[in-house]
Design a protein around this motif. Sequence first.
Motif, PDB file in Angstrom:
ATOM      1  N   TYR A  62       0.974  -1.137   0.102  1.00 53.18           N
ATOM      2  CA  TYR A  62       0.002  -0.081   0.078  1.00 53.18           C
ATOM      3  C   TYR A  62       0.889   1.309   0.083  1.00 53.18           C
ATOM      4  O   TYR A  62       1.914   1.285   0.303  1.00 53.18           O
ATOM      5  N   CYS A  63       0.297   2.317  -0.414  1.00 55.75           N
ATOM      6  CA  CYS A  63       1.038   3.662  -0.410  1.00 55.75           C
ATOM      7  C   CYS A  63       0.909   4.260   0.745  1.00 55.75           C
ATOM      8  O   CYS A  63      -0.068   4.190   1.721  1.00 55.75           O
ATOM      9  N   HIS A  64       2.280   4.642   1.416  1.00 54.89           N
ATOM     10  CA  HIS A  64       2.535   5.085   2.805  1.00 54.89           C
ATOM     11  C   HIS A  64       2.095   6.606   2.943  1.00 54.89           C
ATOM     12  O   HIS A  64       2.207   7.094   3.939  1.00 54.89           O
ATOM     13  N   HIS A  65       1.663   7.167   1.724  1.00 54.56           N
ATOM     14  CA  HIS A  65       1.069   8.446   1.846  1.00 54.56           C
ATOM     15  C   HIS A  65      -0.247   8.725   1.761  1.00 54.56           C
ATOM     16  O   HIS A  65      -0.911   9.472   2.535  1.00 54.56           O
ATOM     17  N   CYS A  66      -0.979   7.717   0.899  1.00 55.18           N
ATOM     18  CA  CYS A  66      -2.557   8.068   0.595  1.00 55.18           C
ATOM     19  C   CYS A  66      -3.002   6.876   0.991  1.00 55.18           C
ATOM     20  O   CYS A  66      -4.268   6.614   0.828  1.00 55.18           O
ATOM     21  N   PHE A  67      -2.360   5.639   1.458  1.00 56.75           N
ATOM     22  CA  PHE A  67      -2.978   4.430   1.678  1.00 56.75           C
ATOM     23  C   PHE A  67      -3.713   3.584   0.861  1.00 56.75           C
ATOM     24  O   PHE A  67      -4.635   2.928   1.303  1.00 56.75           O
ATOM     25  N   THR A  88       6.696   4.295  -7.118  1.00 58.44           N
ATOM     26  CA  THR A  88       5.801   5.488  -7.466  1.00 58.44           C
ATOM     27  C   THR A  88       4.541   5.379  -7.062  1.00 58.44           C
ATOM     28  O   THR A  88       4.141   4.320  -8.087  1.00 58.44           O
ATOM     29  N   CYS A  89       3.682   5.857  -6.344  1.00 54.80           N
ATOM     30  CA  CYS A  89       2.249   5.752  -6.212  1.00 54.80           C
ATOM     31  C   CYS A  89       1.583   6.314  -7.507  1.00 54.80           C
ATOM     32  O   CYS A  89       1.996   7.491  -7.612  1.00 54.80           O
ATOM     33  N   GLY A  90       0.788   5.598  -8.115  1.00 48.71           N
ATOM     34  CA  GLY A  90       0.131   6.036  -9.099  1.00 48.71           C
ATOM     35  C   GLY A  90      -1.220   6.962  -8.837  1.00 48.71           C
ATOM     36  O   GLY A  90      -1.529   7.822  -9.814  1.00 48.71           O
ATOM     37  N   ILE A  91      -1.478   7.138  -7.628  1.00 51.93           N
ATOM     38  CA  ILE A  91      -2.575   7.982  -7.087  1.00 51.93           C
ATOM     39  C   ILE A  91      -2.026   9.329  -6.815  1.00 51.93           C
ATOM     40  O   ILE A  91      -2.658  10.224  -7.095  1.00 51.93           O
ATOM     41  N   CYS A  92      -1.057   9.100  -5.748  1.00 51.84           N
ATOM     42  CA  CYS A  92      -0.766  10.590  -5.282  1.00 51.84           C
ATOM     43  C   CYS A  92       0.653  11.117  -5.827  1.00 51.84           C
ATOM     44  O   CYS A  92       1.345  12.095  -5.582  1.00 51.84           O
ATOM     45  N   ASN A  93       1.341  10.245  -6.479  1.00 55.06           N
ATOM     46  CA  ASN A  93       2.810  10.431  -7.225  1.00 55.06           C
ATOM     47  C   ASN A  93       3.510  10.428  -6.172  1.00 55.06           C
ATOM     48  O   ASN A  93       4.929  11.196  -6.507  1.00 55.06           O
TER      49      ASN A  93
HETATM   50 ZN   LIG Z   1      -0.272   7.372  -2.749  1.00 55.09          ZN
END
Ligand SMILES: [Zn+2]
Length: 108
Positions: A62-67, A88-93
């Motif tokens: 999971y993304c540690h920034h936007c989960f 790199t998270c594709g949602i929050c970049n």
């Molecule tokens: Zn993210």
Amino acid sequence: MKERSKNPTTKMVAKERIGVLFLRAREAYHEHPDRSNRYVALALRIAMRQRVRMDREFRRQYCHHCFTFLVPGQNMRVRVHRSTVVVTCGICNKKMRYRVVRPHDRNN
Ligand SMILES: [Zn+2]
């Protein structure tokens, strides 16, 4: 606030539940990506409440920034830079960096 049990088996149960939630997140992703994110949120809440450290295989899903629940090739990008894996998270970049460890001590 909910009670926090002193019984050590509670943490075992918590870890088990986290495992199940990530499994469900994976299953649900194709049809309901938002549901996967919900499962991640629930798993994080269990981990925090019972103060258990999530296993690495789960921490990296999971993304540690936007989960957001991350699926390779779908909403994440993986690059290797020197001896660091950059996800790199594709949602929050935003980026998460993981150090690459030698193959024989992979279990930390
Ligand atoms: Zn993210």
